[in-house]
Motif scaffolding. Structure first.
Motif, short mmCIF file in Angstrom:
data_model
loop_
_atom_site.label_atom_id
_atom_site.label_comp_id
_atom_site.label_asym_id
_atom_site.label_seq_id
_atom_site.Cartn_x
_atom_site.Cartn_y
_atom_site.Cartn_z
N SER A 149 -5.20 1.83 0.08
CA SER A 149 -4.68 2.31 -1.21
C SER A 149 -4.30 3.79 -1.15
O SER A 149 -3.35 4.22 -1.81
N SER A 150 -5.01 4.57 -0.36
CA SER A 150 -4.68 5.99 -0.24
C SER A 150 -3.35 6.18 0.48
O SER A 150 -2.53 7.02 0.09
N ILE A 151 -3.13 5.40 1.52
CA ILE A 151 -1.92 5.55 2.33
C ILE A 151 -0.71 4.92 1.64
O ILE A 151 0.38 5.50 1.61
N MET A 152 -0.89 3.73 1.07
CA MET A 152 0.24 3.07 0.40
C MET A 152 0.46 3.58 -1.02
O MET A 152 1.52 3.37 -1.59
N GLY A 153 -0.55 4.25 -1.57
CA GLY A 153 -0.41 4.81 -2.91
C GLY A 153 -1.06 3.94 -3.97
O GLY A 153 -1.04 2.71 -3.87
N LYS A 154 -1.61 4.57 -4.98
CA LYS A 154 -2.36 3.82 -6.00
C LYS A 154 -1.48 3.01 -6.93
O LYS A 154 -1.98 2.21 -7.72
N TYR A 155 -0.15 3.19 -6.85
CA TYR A 155 0.75 2.42 -7.72
C TYR A 155 1.47 1.30 -6.98
O TYR A 155 2.40 0.72 -7.52
N ASN A 156 1.05 1.00 -5.74
CA ASN A 156 1.70 -0.12 -5.06
C ASN A 156 1.30 -1.42 -5.76
O ASN A 156 0.27 -1.51 -6.43
N THR A 157 2.13 -2.43 -5.62
CA THR A 157 1.98 -3.65 -6.42
C THR A 157 0.64 -4.35 -6.21
O THR A 157 0.16 -5.07 -7.08
#
Length: 498
Positions: A125-133
């Motif tokens: 989640s940190s690398i892909m971002g907290k707003y990824n689907t």
């Protein structure tokens, strides 16, 4: 408790030697309290059997070691033999319930958002971002998933087939021309990345795209590493790569917005489609949400295909019979196209039935994604066991893919399992792309890409492995450990046409 606390303890040791004698007791109290909390705070509830492993680290180290050596199936099976098909452990810093079997897959993949939601490890989640689907819920999750599914549905993808075919043919020729050997893993990673970037995102070739590819490779390596954010660690390098990726797409989004002014209906690619979305308040999606989901799409659009294609090349080098069966199917398509446009069409792809059955069997034995995490957002239960709110839930594909009651002689490679006349397997037992309402929206894009690449490989080349019996390593995804170097044999025009 997290790694930051360990860092503070280390600083105390270095700056205040007088505390040295007290440190073992402090650590013992902290770790002991952690373990007691994880083990006994749900007194009266029937938790699944199992072990939470070491305080703080749980069983993450043994799990990641098993991943590295492609022994994750054995890791899971060992615990199933001890505890049954539902067991508890602790992975990536959180207590986890591992669920296996058809009923478990149905529980995981059913539209059960009131109890279970997607939940990646903190590194992911940190690398892909907290707003990824995978992290979103509610309106925005449904909005983004619906947009991706619409953009990637077969009716939409058909317009890409001829262009994809030309691009793949060109890329294979450029890489293989004049060479006696090729490293398959890096080649497949690059060709699937190039296809996705060119057709789905309209990203221009050049040094920036090369840098993006390198950064995405670094980011992926850090996703299933330990969450240790200091120099020399995989996670630290991955987070640095994410910042560069974010900067690249932020700039691109700004450029696309300027180009689309006065043309809000434009949906020529995935980025334009996302830019046209509006949240429940009628507002444009935030830059963070756009970048996180573009990154998610790019990673998802080429990694599954890359793994499957690598397995294809590896297996066909080892088994001439399956190579010949596939070659005959592909040659038949070429004979039917004589005197017409040489580029393959959507209808041609639908004729590659045996080739796809081989692909299905490859994904059964070595699924691109071995398993993944979800999270209980409320207290729930399954199989008579309590799953506390906040605990992770981990599903594994091998629990059904290698079940002899579902797939007889599961270790045997047998594409006929997927023939229409064969005994059908139960719903939620074959899950290389997920299942039910949570099936991967990019599965059809992956099928189209894989079949086109295999077609051009088998009709133009034969090959053999440079390293016989090269092992598979998961870092975190399953690839041949040495990159699968192959020796090439280029076919003559007569061989291709006969």
């Amino acid at each position: 408790m997290d790694v930051g606390l360990l860092g503070l303890l280390q600083l105390s040791i270095e700056s205040q030697p007088v505390l040295l004698a007290a440190v073992p007791a402090i650590v013992g109290i902290l770790f002991g309290g952690y373990y007691m909390f994880k083990t006994f705070s749900f007194h009266g509830k029937r938790l699944p059997p199992g072990s939470l492993g070491l305080p703080l680290f749980g069983e993450s180290i043994s799990f990641l070691k098993a991943q590295k050596h492609d022994k994750t199936q054995e890791w899971v099976e060992t615990r199933i033999r001890s505890y049954g098909p539902i067991f508890k452990t602790s992975l990536m810093g959180k207590p986890t319930v591992v669920i296996t079997g058809t009923a478990g897959n149905r529980f995981i993949f059913s539209d059960n958002d009131n109890a279970i939601m997607s939940n990646q490890p903190s590194t992911v989640s940190s690398i892909m971002g907290k707003y990824n689907t995978f992290e979103l819920t509610g309106h925005n999750h449904k909005l983004l998933r619906s947009a991706m599914a619409s953009f990637l549905k077969p009716e939409s993808l058909q317009r890409y087939v001829r262009d994809m075919d030309s691009l793949i043919k060109q890329q294979i020729f450029q890489e293989f021309n004049g060479k006696e050997s090729v490293m398959i893993v890096p080649f497949m990673k690059r060709i699937t990345f190039n296809v996705a970037c060119a057709l789905l995102f309209r990203l221009p070739y050049g040094k920036e795209l090369d840098s993006l590819f390198e950064d995405l490779t670094i980011a992926l390596k850090g996703m299933w590493s330990l969450h240790l954010n200091f120099p020399t660690t995989s996670f630290y390098r991955a987070m640095a790569a994410r910042r560069r990726i974010f900067e690249y797409f932020s700039k691109l989004i700004e450029e696309r917005r300027k180009l689309s002014e006065g043309n809000a209906s434009s949906e020529n690619d995935a980025i334009s489609s996302l830019l046209n979305l509006r949240d429940e308040n009628g507002e444009e999606l935030s830059e963070d949400m756009l970048v996180d989901n573009i990154m998610t799409l790019i990673i998802g659009s080429h990694d599954t295909s890359t793994i499957l294609l690598t397995q294809f090349v590896r297996h066909l080098a080892r088994d001439k019979m399956f190579y010949d069966y596939i070659l005959e199917e592909e040659k038949k398509i070429l004979r039917e196209k004589e005197g017409t446009d040489e580029r393959l069409t959507w209808n041609d792809i639908q004729k590659m039935k045996y080739t796809w059955r081989v692909a299905q069997e490859l994904m059964r034995i070595t699924p691109p994604v071995f398993g993944n995490f979800k999270r209980a957002i409320t207290d729930t239960s399954f199989g008579g066991f309590h799953i506390p709110k906040g605990w992770q839930v981990f599903w594994v594909s091998s629990g059904t893919h290698m079940d002899e009651h579902i797939f007889p002689q599961p270790e045997k490679f047998d594409p006929s399992r997927f023939e229409p006349t064969s005994k059908s397997y139960p719903p939620y037992s074959y899950i290389p792309f997920g299942g039910g309402p949570h099936v991967c929206p990019g599965s059809e894009f992956a099928r189209m890409e894989v079949l086109l690449i295999v077609h051009h490989l088998v009709t133009n080349y034969e090959w053999s492995e440079v390293i016989p019996n090269e092992p598979i390593s998961r870092d975190p995804l399953p690839y041949p450990a040495m990159g699968l170097p192959i020796k090439l044999y280029v076919k003559s025009k007569e061989e291709i046409c006969t």
